[in-house]
Write a protein that holds these residues in place. Structure first.
Motif, mmCIF file in Angstrom:
data_model
loop_
_atom_site.group_PDB
_atom_site.id
_atom_site.type_symbol
_atom_site.label_atom_id
_atom_site.label_comp_id
_atom_site.label_asym_id
_atom_site.label_seq_id
_atom_site.Cartn_x
_atom_site.Cartn_y
_atom_site.Cartn_z
ATOM 1 N N GLU A 7 -36.771 -5.015 -15.267
ATOM 2 C CA GLU A 7 -35.331 -3.750 -15.458
ATOM 3 C C GLU A 7 -34.534 -4.494 -14.894
ATOM 4 O O GLU A 7 -34.928 -5.146 -13.417
ATOM 5 C CB GLU A 7 -35.792 -2.083 -14.874
ATOM 6 N N HIS A 62 -38.389 13.339 -6.582
ATOM 7 C CA HIS A 62 -39.309 14.750 -7.043
ATOM 8 C C HIS A 62 -38.841 16.060 -6.053
ATOM 9 O O HIS A 62 -38.000 17.264 -5.570
ATOM 10 C CB HIS A 62 -40.377 14.925 -7.665
ATOM 11 N N ASP A 86 -40.418 15.035 -17.628
ATOM 12 C CA ASP A 86 -41.925 14.535 -16.684
ATOM 13 C C ASP A 86 -43.161 15.819 -16.009
ATOM 14 O O ASP A 86 -44.032 15.788 -16.431
ATOM 15 C CB ASP A 86 -41.921 13.435 -16.198
ATOM 16 N N SER A 156 -31.749 14.101 -14.695
ATOM 17 C CA SER A 156 -31.152 12.791 -15.718
ATOM 18 C C SER A 156 -31.661 11.389 -15.238
ATOM 19 O O SER A 156 -31.845 11.273 -14.605
ATOM 20 C CB SER A 156 -29.730 13.302 -15.774
ATOM 21 N N ASP A 158 -29.653 8.001 -15.485
ATOM 22 C CA ASP A 158 -28.480 7.054 -15.344
ATOM 23 C C ASP A 158 -27.425 7.341 -16.245
ATOM 24 O O ASP A 158 -27.328 8.252 -17.679
ATOM 25 C CB ASP A 158 -28.246 5.616 -15.336
HETATM 26 N N1 AG3 Z 1 -34.071 9.658 -13.647
HETATM 27 C C1 AG3 Z 1 -33.509 9.061 -12.466
HETATM 28 C C2 AG3 Z 1 -33.787 7.929 -12.556
HETATM 29 C C3 AG3 Z 1 -32.352 6.737 -12.528
HETATM 30 C C4 AG3 Z 1 -34.180 5.654 -12.059
HETATM 31 N N2 AG3 Z 1 -32.277 4.697 -12.917
HETATM 32 C C5 AG3 Z 1 -32.956 2.901 -13.477
HETATM 33 N N3 AG3 Z 1 -34.232 2.665 -13.413
HETATM 34 N N4 AG3 Z 1 -31.688 2.381 -13.628
HETATM 35 C C6 AG3 Z 1 -34.742 10.300 -12.852
HETATM 36 C C7 AG3 Z 1 -35.995 11.087 -13.674
HETATM 37 C C8 AG3 Z 1 -37.494 11.368 -12.879
HETATM 38 N N5 AG3 Z 1 -37.693 12.684 -13.528
#
Ligand code: AG3
Length: 290
Positions: A7, A62, A86, A156, A158
């Protein structure tokens, strides 16, 4: 043959994991959804190529997005999760027997289906009778809600692309209206090391609407820079002074990251962040710990 997934966090930085295999790969009506199996972090859920959860470190995110607001609220009964398909945040909410209603509004039903199938440890709570799932846009859903929730968690992706509206003032005003008089909202607010500006904007947007706003941090190894932030805004509660101490202590026996000491210390911000925040001429730290 070796398989590696990267990533890219910027044109010059990335996180790279060695992969055993690709388990699932689908373009949904909202986004690209992939599930990989890595050697060191277990299964990984990617949305549009970004790491959302890994089996090994999802507990940090979480637990911290859930238990901090719940233990800071005097007696929460109802909770709304926006995103979080999730099921990890739901699983943590279910550790609180006092919650009577857990509503989850997720825009992409295929995230829910895929996580039920491939991440049973994370999604186990989604079938609980207390949990009501709606597959719809959280921004539209919240407009019809008036003083209907004690806590709202914005779990959420990003703040780019489809989720951008979940970080704007108009949405936060709707969140304010949807909360009861002692209501608390928490949102994930990205890596404050990667983008102090994004974090500050979220803080400012929430503090323009809520009487009390603060931010706390957690260490999440597979997210950009590893340093992650949350912004908590409330109508009445002080996030540290109003923590239900005994309750938080007991909860700490059933968590892997959260405990009552972490709850307090997570709000201590390093100077490069705290100096961005002042309130009536007072520094943020003095203001929060006075
Ligand atoms: N939500 C935030 C994840 C952000 C990670 N960003 C990234 N890898 N660029 C996670 C949702 C989990 N329930």
């Amino acid at each position: 043959m070796e398989l590696w997934f990267t990533e890219k966090h910027s044109p010059n930085i990335g996180l790279t994991l060695k992969i055993k295999r690709c388990i699932f790969h689908k373009k949904t009506s909202c986004q690209q959804l992939d599930i990989l199996e890595s050697l060191d972090y277990g299964k990984i859920l990617l949305l549009d190529g970004l790491v959302m959860i890994t089996e090994r470190d999802e507990f940090v995110y979480h637990e911290m997005i859930t238990h901090v607001p719940i233990t800071a609220h005097p007696d929460p009964k109802s909770i709304l999760i926006i995103g979080g398909g999730d099921g990890g945040t739901v699983r943590e909410c279910l550790k609180h027997a006092g919650l009577e209603r857990i509503d989850l509004v997720e825009i992409d039903g295929e995230v829910i289906d895929a996580c039920k199938k491939f991440f049973p440890e994370v999604s186990q709570g989604l079938n609980d009778p207390k949990v009501k799932i709606r597959v719809e846009d959280g921004i539209k859903f919240i407009k019809g809600q008036h003083k209907n929730y004690d806590i709202i968690i914005i779990d959420s992706t990003d703040p780019i692309g489809p989720a951008v509206g979940l970080f704007e003032k108009t949405f936060y005003q709707d969140v304010f209206n949807a909360l009861n008089t002692d209501g608390i909202v928490v949102t994930q607010s990205g890596s404050p090391f990667q983008s102090t500006e994004t974090w500050l904007n979220i803080f400012k947007n929430l503090s323009s609407i809520f009487p009390k706003t603060s931010s706390y941090l957690a260490f999440i190894p597979t997210y950009p820079s590893g340093l992650w932030s949350f912004v908590l805004a409330s109508k009445t509660a002080h996030p540290i002074k109003d923590m239900r101490y005994d309750y938080a202590r007991q909860l700490g026996a059933r968590t892997k990251y959260y405990n009552h000491a972490i709850h307090k210390s997570a709000f201590s911000l390093p100077n490069f962040l705290s100096t961005q925040l002042t309130s009536n001429g007072q520094t943020y730290i003095d203001h929060l710990h006075e």
